[in-house]
Design a protein around this motif. Structure first.
Motif, PDB file in Angstrom:
ATOM      1  N   SER A  61      45.028   8.593  95.832  1.00 14.81           N
ATOM      2  CA  SER A  61      45.055   8.663  94.759  1.00 14.81           C
ATOM      3  C   SER A  61      45.532   7.551  94.390  1.00 14.81           C
ATOM      4  N   ARG A  62      45.686   6.588  93.364  1.00 15.98           N
ATOM      5  CA  ARG A  62      46.130   5.042  92.801  1.00 15.98           C
ATOM      6  C   ARG A  62      47.690   5.626  91.828  1.00 15.98           C
ATOM      7  N   GLU A  63      47.206   6.837  90.848  1.00 14.10           N
ATOM      8  CA  GLU A  63      48.426   8.028  90.281  1.00 14.10           C
ATOM      9  C   GLU A  63      49.674   8.628  91.518  1.00 14.10           C
ATOM     10  N   GLN A  65      50.344   7.427  93.632  1.00 12.18           N
ATOM     11  CA  GLN A  65      51.709   5.955  94.569  1.00 12.18           C
ATOM     12  C   GLN A  65      52.250   6.012  93.804  1.00 12.18           C
ATOM     13  N   ALA A  92      41.361   3.248  94.426  1.00 11.17           N
ATOM     14  CA  ALA A  92      43.218   3.255  95.114  1.00 11.17           C
ATOM     15  C   ALA A  92      42.840   2.326  95.824  1.00 11.17           C
TER      16      ALA A  92
END
Length: 92
Positions: A61-63, A65, A92
């Motif tokens: 997900s974006r989080e 990273q 993402a």
């Protein structure tokens, strides 16, 4: 077979769903929220589950990273040369 699921906190429900799906198929599935949170035994349990995993699922997900824990577990996956399945979670 053992599956280790790496995810960021926002994807907890998805990780639980994958765990249930893998267990329905006869796999032993693990994700970090299942581990005991009492210091060294927590880290030992995570390490042992990753070492014993036959495959690793990465919920990207974006989080993900920005999570140092996710990055460390993903790095350990690569260092241990574990087969992995990346699943990209929009947006993402």
């Amino acid at each position: 077979p053992n599956v280790f699921i790496i995810y960021q906190n926002a994807e907890l429900e998805l990780a639980e769903s994958f765990k249930h799906l893998f267990e329905t198929w006869g796999y032993n599935a693990f994700y970090c929220r299942q581990a005991r949170r009492d210091g060294n035994s927590y880290r030992t349990e995570l390490r042992n589950n990753l070492i014993n995993a036959d495959a690793v699922v990465l919920l990207l997900s974006r989080e993900f990273q920005w999570s140092s824990y996710c990055q460390a577990e993903a790095g350990a996956t690569m260092a241990l040369n574990k087969p992995f399945i990346p699943i990209v979670i929009p947006p993402a």
